[in-house]
Scaffold this active site. Sequence first.
Site, PDB file in Angstrom:
ATOM      1  N   CYS A  74       2.691  -2.066   2.485  1.00  0.00           N
ATOM      2  CA  CYS A  74       2.759  -3.631   2.854  1.00  0.00           C
ATOM      3  C   CYS A  74       2.147  -3.437   1.578  1.00  0.00           C
ATOM      4  CB  CYS A  74       0.833  -3.511   2.286  1.00  0.00           C
ATOM      5  SG  CYS A  74       0.790  -2.786   4.691  1.00  0.00           S
ATOM      6  N   CYS A 155       3.489  -6.382   6.545  1.00  0.00           N
ATOM      7  CA  CYS A 155       1.410  -6.818   5.777  1.00  0.00           C
ATOM      8  C   CYS A 155       1.827  -6.941   4.175  1.00  0.00           C
ATOM      9  CB  CYS A 155       0.971  -5.451   6.681  1.00  0.00           C
ATOM     10  SG  CYS A 155       1.834  -3.876   5.965  1.00  0.00           S
TER      11      CYS A 155
END
Length: 249
Positions: A74, A155
């Site tokens: 992420c 993400c």
Amino acid sequence: VVVVVVAVVLAVTLRKGKYTFEDRILARCEKFKGSDCRLIWAKFQKAYVGRDPCNVPMEAYDDFIAATQFKPECNRMMFWSKTKDVVHDFTEKRDCYVTLEDTLLGSVADGLTWCGRVGSSETLTTGCPRWTDCENNPVRSFWSRASAAFAEKACGNVTVMLNGSIETPFSPNSTFRSIEVKKFDATVMRSLNVVLVTQTNSVSNCTNASLKDLQKELAAGIRYSCKEVSEAQIRECSSNPEKPCGACW
Ligand code: AVW
């Protein structure tokens, strides 16, 4: 002299024949520690071996995708479209962002061509359909499926490098537009940050019509930003490891 020449030619030929497509995939896979490369190779080839090379849909790679067990990083994921060289020069030299081609999923096949043939258990690397010859070819379907898997997991704050030297940086037929943006998931993704790579004679900026389309096509809840950054500035960051990632643009 003749004997030496013959011996050298023979050695070179035998050696060349030694590195099969399978060897290349396995060698690339083994750079990622802890992966079951035999299983990954088995699932990869199952997608196209023995099949008509214009009849391999993207779903054929589902088991391969499952076997790679892709784990997203992420806030470090990097997408791109029409900027392949500058992006990969940057990700190879600096540990700031990760593209699909830097992961096990994409690196095993990056730059390669392959296909199968009905009635054969072999992998061919020549005479295969090219990208636009037919849609369901093994290479194109692979990239479609791998891109979908990568985008689904995107993400946090996500970056994309688009090309400011073309009229339509968010290009209709690109994988980024036709597959990846559609897969972005607002429950795990916070923002999409466009880095529009410009050159001295660039034709596009952040007010570009196709970038308006991008904002519209983005799932509700995903923030959007755009920044024009010169290719020279990105290259400078690539070659200056002491510059913090956050200071590149
Ligand atoms: P791209 P995308 N003939 O720069 O957004 C042969 O347009 O599509 O970026 N090869 C082709 C063709 C074609 N007509 N079109 C595309 N390719 C191949 C995965 C070629 O190798 C990453 F996650 C070209 O360099 C990026 O975010 C490459 O596809 C996204 O998909 C990219 O074409 C980049 O795909």
